[in-house]
Scaffold this motif. Structure first.
Motif, PDB file in Angstrom:
ATOM      1  N   ASN A 178       3.288   9.958  16.212  1.00 25.35           N
ATOM      2  CA  ASN A 178       2.471  10.796  16.929  1.00 25.35           C
ATOM      3  C   ASN A 178       1.076  10.149  17.500  1.00 25.35           C
ATOM      4  N   ALA A 205       0.487   5.348   0.745  1.00 26.48           N
ATOM      5  CA  ALA A 205      -0.558   6.215   1.182  1.00 26.48           C
ATOM      6  C   ALA A 205      -0.009   7.523   0.958  1.00 26.48           C
ATOM      7  N   GLY A 206       0.306   8.276   1.854  1.00 29.09           N
ATOM      8  CA  GLY A 206       0.812   9.708   1.918  1.00 29.09           C
ATOM      9  C   GLY A 206       2.440   9.549   1.345  1.00 29.09           C
ATOM     10  N   GLY A 207       2.868   8.446   1.311  1.00 29.78           N
ATOM     11  CA  GLY A 207       4.311   8.078   0.765  1.00 29.78           C
ATOM     12  C   GLY A 207       5.538   8.932   1.478  1.00 29.78           C
ATOM     13  N   GLN A 208       5.153   9.317   2.750  1.00 30.18           N
ATOM     14  CA  GLN A 208       6.009  10.170   3.396  1.00 30.18           C
ATOM     15  C   GLN A 208       7.236   9.450   4.100  1.00 30.18           C
ATOM     16  N   VAL A 263       0.976  -1.308   0.058  1.00 31.89           N
ATOM     17  CA  VAL A 263      -0.086  -0.192   0.204  1.00 31.89           C
ATOM     18  C   VAL A 263       0.857   1.311   0.067  1.00 31.89           C
ATOM     19  N   ASN A 313       0.468   6.548   9.190  1.00 31.50           N
ATOM     20  CA  ASN A 313       0.975   6.601  10.737  1.00 31.50           C
ATOM     21  C   ASN A 313       1.016   5.522  11.502  1.00 31.50           C
ATOM     22  N   LEU A 349       7.106   5.679   3.202  1.00 30.01           N
ATOM     23  CA  LEU A 349       7.333   4.664   1.923  1.00 30.01           C
ATOM     24  C   LEU A 349       8.429   5.111   1.015  1.00 30.01           C
ATOM     25  N   TYR A 404      -3.359  14.608   7.560  1.00 33.30           N
ATOM     26  CA  TYR A 404      -3.192  15.218   8.910  1.00 33.30           C
ATOM     27  C   TYR A 404      -3.629  16.692   8.780  1.00 33.30           C
ATOM     28  N   THR A 407      -0.882  10.496   6.204  1.00 32.91           N
ATOM     29  CA  THR A 407      -2.200   9.984   6.671  1.00 32.91           C
ATOM     30  C   THR A 407      -2.186   9.267   7.953  1.00 32.91           C
TER      31      THR A 407
HETATM   32  C1  FAD Z   1      10.728  14.709   7.589  1.00 34.95           C
HETATM   33  C2  FAD Z   1       9.796  14.008   8.092  1.00 34.95           C
HETATM   34  C3  FAD Z   1       9.414  13.962   9.669  1.00 34.95           C
HETATM   35  C4  FAD Z   1       8.441  13.125  10.140  1.00 34.95           C
HETATM   36  N1  FAD Z   1       8.162  13.382  11.576  1.00 34.95           N
HETATM   37  C5  FAD Z   1       7.105  12.506  12.161  1.00 34.95           C
HETATM   38  C6  FAD Z   1       6.738  12.958  13.671  1.00 34.95           C
HETATM   39  O1  FAD Z   1       7.239  13.785  14.370  1.00 34.95           O
HETATM   40  N2  FAD Z   1       5.773  12.305  14.185  1.00 34.95           N
HETATM   41  C7  FAD Z   1       4.890  11.305  13.158  1.00 34.95           C
HETATM   42  O2  FAD Z   1       4.041  10.679  13.628  1.00 34.95           O
HETATM   43  N3  FAD Z   1       5.177  11.115  12.033  1.00 34.95           N
HETATM   44  C8  FAD Z   1       6.297  11.827  11.515  1.00 34.95           C
HETATM   45  N4  FAD Z   1       6.829  11.518  10.004  1.00 34.95           N
HETATM   46  C9  FAD Z   1       6.075  10.400   9.386  1.00 34.95           C
HETATM   47  C10 FAD Z   1       5.005  10.849   8.313  1.00 34.95           C
HETATM   48  O3  FAD Z   1       4.033  11.079   9.496  1.00 34.95           O
HETATM   49  C11 FAD Z   1       4.532   9.666   7.782  1.00 34.95           C
HETATM   50  O4  FAD Z   1       3.158  10.234   7.201  1.00 34.95           O
HETATM   51  C12 FAD Z   1       3.746   8.458   8.452  1.00 34.95           C
HETATM   52  O5  FAD Z   1       4.846   7.861   9.088  1.00 34.95           O
HETATM   53  C13 FAD Z   1       3.414   7.561   7.369  1.00 34.95           C
HETATM   54  O6  FAD Z   1       2.073   7.822   6.547  1.00 34.95           O
HETATM   55  P1  FAD Z   1       2.082   8.110   5.274  1.00 34.95           P
HETATM   56  O7  FAD Z   1       0.647   8.330   4.858  1.00 34.95           O
HETATM   57  O8  FAD Z   1       2.864   8.873   4.500  1.00 34.95           O
HETATM   58  O9  FAD Z   1       2.081   6.538   4.866  1.00 34.95           O
HETATM   59  P2  FAD Z   1       3.256   5.785   3.659  1.00 34.95           P
HETATM   60  O10 FAD Z   1       4.554   6.234   3.625  1.00 34.95           O
HETATM   61  O11 FAD Z   1       2.598   5.908   2.101  1.00 34.95           O
HETATM   62  O12 FAD Z   1       3.036   4.079   4.106  1.00 34.95           O
HETATM   63  C14 FAD Z   1       3.621   4.006   5.313  1.00 34.95           C
HETATM   64  C15 FAD Z   1       3.577   2.368   5.482  1.00 34.95           C
HETATM   65  O13 FAD Z   1       2.200   2.125   6.117  1.00 34.95           O
HETATM   66  C16 FAD Z   1       1.617   1.043   5.212  1.00 34.95           C
HETATM   67  N5  FAD Z   1       0.221   1.797   4.914  1.00 34.95           N
HETATM   68  C17 FAD Z   1       0.138   2.896   4.690  1.00 34.95           C
HETATM   69  N6  FAD Z   1      -1.517   3.030   4.683  1.00 34.95           N
HETATM   70  C18 FAD Z   1      -1.846   1.823   4.871  1.00 34.95           C
HETATM   71  C19 FAD Z   1      -3.182   1.407   5.148  1.00 34.95           C
HETATM   72  N7  FAD Z   1      -4.243   2.174   5.039  1.00 34.95           N
HETATM   73  N8  FAD Z   1      -3.294   0.082   4.995  1.00 34.95           N
HETATM   74  C20 FAD Z   1      -2.478  -0.711   5.175  1.00 34.95           C
HETATM   75  N9  FAD Z   1      -0.984  -0.346   5.092  1.00 34.95           N
HETATM   76  C21 FAD Z   1      -0.746   1.172   4.848  1.00 34.95           C
HETATM   77  C22 FAD Z   1       2.560   1.220   3.772  1.00 34.95           C
HETATM   78  O14 FAD Z   1       2.562   0.161   3.083  1.00 34.95           O
HETATM   79  C23 FAD Z   1       3.942   1.470   4.331  1.00 34.95           C
HETATM   80  O15 FAD Z   1       4.316   0.178   4.944  1.00 34.95           O
HETATM   81  C24 FAD Z   1       7.809  12.242   9.275  1.00 34.95           C
HETATM   82  C25 FAD Z   1       7.877  12.420   7.958  1.00 34.95           C
HETATM   83  C26 FAD Z   1       8.861  13.047   7.544  1.00 34.95           C
HETATM   84  C27 FAD Z   1       9.174  12.791   6.165  1.00 34.95           C
END
Ligand code: FAD
Length: 282
Positions: free
Chosen positions: A121, A31-34, A29, A112, A36, A78, A108
């Protein structure tokens, strides 16, 4: 690093996403890719295909059931949480304070939680709010409590081929107050310790309590012994003493020693307890 060629799939519904995840070998999956995309760029993950759920309407947004339960779609960003009129202030504030605008616009709640990075968080906050996690797979749907969902560092109960579709937060009682405090390395970096406190207070007496630490352990750590000390006590600033001598099994890492983290967890917990008591008297 430039990404290697990778299949990109964009389903329209959660069911289509689950079908792709089970049919396409080595698909994950997106999601936001932040997290992954950074893992792909650093060659820490090498999936064959990405199933992008970020634009699936059914996975986005916040709604409320008749009994007041909040249903938060897993792909809700968020930024959307921060500006939602429906979510509790504690959830909106946490979303609004996350990192920077770019991460808030893409990251997302589902990503998270599914990442379950111990410093993230939302896992400890949602544990304190008794959230439920709805997971869809080829063989049906499961609804899990936080202690069933978060299994350890970077590990959750979401199996291969499954999708977290929503996070469900039961209605907070009108007597509930929530406070969270944390210490982090820099303004936009990893947490050293987090503390979340939820108190139900009636006529100045604590009738229910949830106390959860984040960043000290692989998963959110509930502290039932401290919760027992709080229930039945008067909601006065002295409640913060319940944190005294906090014993948690934590570890050294690149940011600090276990002893420092333990001490900072106690400090954050004292602050969160004091803040919760203060809110309960407003
Ligand atoms: C510079 C930076 C600082 C950050 N600091 C913080 C912080 O202080 N606190 C904090 O909480 N986060 C922090 N983050 C992380 C950020 O919150 C990410 O967004 C989060 O960890 C992952 O969310 P995403 O939607 O980007 O998921 P993605 O990166 O797309 O996916 C993350 C993982 O979850 C899986 N996944 C995603 N959605 C689903 C779903 N619906 N069902 C099943 N699997 C799924 C994916 O396959 C992957 O393995 C930071 C990120 C960056 C780039």
């Amino acid at each position: 690093m430039i990404l290697p060629p990778i299949r990109y799939l964009r389903p329209d519904t959660p069911a289509d996403a689950v079908a792709l995840l089970s049919e396409v070998d080595d698909s994950v999956v997106l999601a936001g890719g932040q997290t992954l995309l950074n893992m792909l760029k650093l060659d820490l993950a090498q999936p064959a295909a990405l199933v992008d759920v970020h634009r699936i309407d059914a996975l986005r947004g916040v709604s409320q059931t008749e009994d007041g339960t909040l249903i938060v779609g897993a792909a809700t960003t968020y930024a959307a949480l921060a500006s939602s009129a429906e979510v509790y202030p504690a959830v909106a504030q946490m979303a609004a304070g996350l990192v920077d605008r770019q991460v808030r616009n893409r990251g997302t709640i589902g990503g998270n939680c599914c990442l379950n990075d111990p410093t993230n968080n939302f896992p400890p906050l949602l544990t304190a709010l008794d959230a439920r996690f709805r997971v869809l797979g080829a063989s049906g749907e499961r609804v899990l409590r936080a202690d069933e969902f978060f299994l350890g560092t970077l590990a959750t109960a979401v199996g291969r081929g499954e999708l977290l579709t929503s996070v469900e937060i039961p209605a907070l009682s009108p007597n509930s107050v929530v406070a969270h405090e944390h210490l982090q390395v820099g303004a936009d970096s990893w947490a050293i310790a987090r503390a979340i406190v939820r108190l139900d207070v009636t006529d100045g007496i604590v009738t229910d309590a949830r106390v959860v630490l984040g960043a000290v352990y692989g998963s959110p750590l509930r502290l039932p012994e401290i919760e027992r000390l709080l229930v039945g006590a008067q909601a006065t600033p002295e409640l913060a003493d319940a944190a005294r001598g906090l014993e948690v099994d934590t570890a050294d890492d690149v940011h600090c020693s276990a002893a420092y983290r333990r001490e900072m967890a106690e400090v954050q917990l004292r602050r969160a307890l004091r803040a919760a008591v203060e809110r309960s008297t407003r």
